[in-house]
Design a protein around this motif. Structure first.
Motif, PDB file in Angstrom:
ATOM      1  N   UNK A  73       0.848  -1.187   0.000  1.00 34.14           N
ATOM      2  CA  UNK A  73       0.000   0.000   0.000  1.00 34.14           C
ATOM      3  C   UNK A  73       0.882   1.235   0.000  1.00 34.14           C
ATOM      4  N   UNK A  74       0.287   2.346  -0.420  1.00 31.39           N
ATOM      5  CA  UNK A  74       0.926   3.654  -0.367  1.00 31.39           C
ATOM      6  C   UNK A  74      -0.033   4.630   0.302  1.00 31.39           C
ATOM      7  N   UNK A  75       0.508   5.669   0.899  1.00 32.25           N
ATOM      8  CA  UNK A  75      -0.280   6.654   1.621  1.00 32.25           C
ATOM      9  C   UNK A  75      -0.569   7.864   0.749  1.00 32.25           C
ATOM     10  N   UNK A  76      -1.773   8.410   0.862  1.00 32.04           N
ATOM     11  CA  UNK A  76      -2.153   9.649   0.204  1.00 32.04           C
ATOM     12  C   UNK A  76      -2.718  10.603   1.244  1.00 32.04           C
ATOM     13  N   UNK A  77      -2.860  11.860   0.857  1.00 33.15           N
ATOM     14  CA  UNK A  77      -3.326  12.871   1.806  1.00 33.15           C
ATOM     15  C   UNK A  77      -3.913  14.038   1.014  1.00 33.15           C
ATOM     16  N   UNK A  78      -5.114  14.455   1.355  1.00 33.62           N
ATOM     17  CA  UNK A  78      -5.759  15.592   0.707  1.00 33.62           C
ATOM     18  C   UNK A  78      -5.878  16.731   1.720  1.00 33.62           C
ATOM     19  N   UNK A  79      -5.248  17.841   1.394  1.00 37.76           N
ATOM     20  CA  UNK A  79      -5.173  18.972   2.314  1.00 37.76           C
ATOM     21  C   UNK A  79      -5.823  20.194   1.686  1.00 37.76           C
ATOM     22  N   UNK A  80      -6.647  20.880   2.455  1.00 34.43           N
ATOM     23  CA  UNK A  80      -7.289  22.093   1.972  1.00 34.43           C
ATOM     24  C   UNK A  80      -6.260  23.211   1.808  1.00 34.43           C
ATOM     25  N   UNK A  81      -6.317  23.859   0.673  1.00 33.23           N
ATOM     26  CA  UNK A  81      -5.411  24.978   0.407  1.00 33.23           C
ATOM     27  C   UNK A  81      -5.837  26.194   1.218  1.00 33.23           C
ATOM     28  N   UNK A  82      -4.877  26.803   1.889  1.00 37.75           N
ATOM     29  CA  UNK A  82      -5.177  27.960   2.709  1.00 37.75           C
ATOM     30  C   UNK A  82      -5.142  29.234   1.877  1.00 37.75           C
ATOM     31  N   UNK A  83      -5.847  30.238   2.352  1.00 40.36           N
ATOM     32  CA  UNK A  83      -5.918  31.513   1.646  1.00 40.36           C
ATOM     33  C   UNK A  83      -4.524  32.121   1.493  1.00 40.36           C
ATOM     34  N   UNK A  84      -4.210  32.529   0.291  1.00 40.31           N
ATOM     35  CA  UNK A  84      -2.920  33.163   0.025  1.00 40.31           C
ATOM     36  C   UNK A  84      -1.772  32.198  -0.149  1.00 40.31           C
TER      37      UNK A  84
END
Length: 297
Positions: A73-84
């Protein structure tokens, strides 16, 4: 075709004998197990032909480079982009590297629904997102590599209260609740490090209507826990009444704090409730195949 040779070196009088075609010089830069992974990333993100890549000096390849790692298996990650924000942060790569190091050193694999008690903001800020749940990546499909099938597990950042609910119930149940709350993850389970409320504070009905009922009907699927041990000077007195650093001062036992006492009492109560079902009678060694073999005295 012109022949390239060092200056001043005599050229051959006859063309060289044909031989096997040498691989490109850059082939060694792409371990065999990564080709399929890169292909899946290009399928999902065709507009990013050359994305930012972060690497480490000591690498932990789940899919293996010259051979299978055995993890698959491999790990993934979805992160919300911050303003600016103009460039993606690199701390998620460090986070995943730490998880990979744990897997390699402990040989404990990850599965969908697992939780990771991190006890610290994932980005080293003051965020409430201090723990992780793991689930199948909702977009990246399993791929076939020369070393076997590789699946993708996505990291989902959660608050302490959400972690506790996952421990008392199950991780998949909490992940489903996160999917129903857009600002807490939504269908893609995007982690927002600036999220200041738990899903139970956003929707107070979730605790009673979903989690409590789930615990009552399903119980908990927690199969093991990990502990962090530390040593300290037992002769040093505690700092306050709530300090459970030690259980004695010198040779004299110290009374447990009210917080410790209540926690132990609650744990015992829950354990007794779970194990309140009648215990089956012991198997009679004289009974085999459902028949009783009575022996004369």
């Amino acid at each position: 075709m012109a022949e390239l040779r060092p200056s001043g070196a005599p050229g051959p009088t006859a063309p060289p004998a044909p031989g096997p075609t040498a691989p490109p010089a850059f082939a060694s830069l792409f371990p065999p197990g990564l080709h399929a992974i890169y292909g899946e990333c290009r399928r999902l993100y065709p507009d990013q032909p050359n994305p930012l890549q972060v690497t480490a000096i000591v690498k932990y390849w789940f899919t293996g480079t010259d051979g299978p790692s055995g993890f698959g298996f491999e790990l993934t990650f979805r992160l919300k982009r911050e303003t600016g924000e103009s460039a993606p942060p690199t701390w998620p790569a460090e986070l995943m590297q730490g998880l990979a190091r744990y897997v390699f050193q402990s040989e404990n694999t990850f599965c969908s629904g697992d939780h990771v008690s991190w006890h610290s903001p994932l980005d080293n800020s003051e965020s409430r997102i201090q723990h992780m749940l793991l689930t199948e990546d909702p977009q990246m499909q399993p791929v076939q590599t020369p070393f076997g099938v590789v699946t993708f597990l996505q990291i989902v950042g959660v608050c302490t209260e959400e972690l506790h609910s996952a421990q008392q119930w199950n991780g998949q149940g909490i992940l489903e609740l996160l999917r129903t709350v857009p600002i807490a993850g939504g269908p893609w389970l995007i982690t927002d490090m600036r999220r200041g409320e738990t899903i139970f504070e956003i929707n107070p009905h979730l605790q009673q209507e979903r989690v409590d009922k789930g615990i009552e009907t399903d119980g908990s699927n927690l199969s093991g826990v990990s502990a962090k041990c530390a040593w300290d000077d037992l002769s040093r007195p505690p700092e306050d009444d709530e300090d459970s650093r030690s259980i004695c001062i010198g040779t004299q036992p110290r009374r447990l704090s009210g917080k410790d006492t209540e926690q132990i009492r609650e744990t015992l109560r829950r354990g007794l409730e779970i194990n309140s079902k009648p215990v089956l009678p012991p198997i009679n060694p004289q009974r085999q195949n459902g028949l009783a073999h009575d022996r004369a005295p």
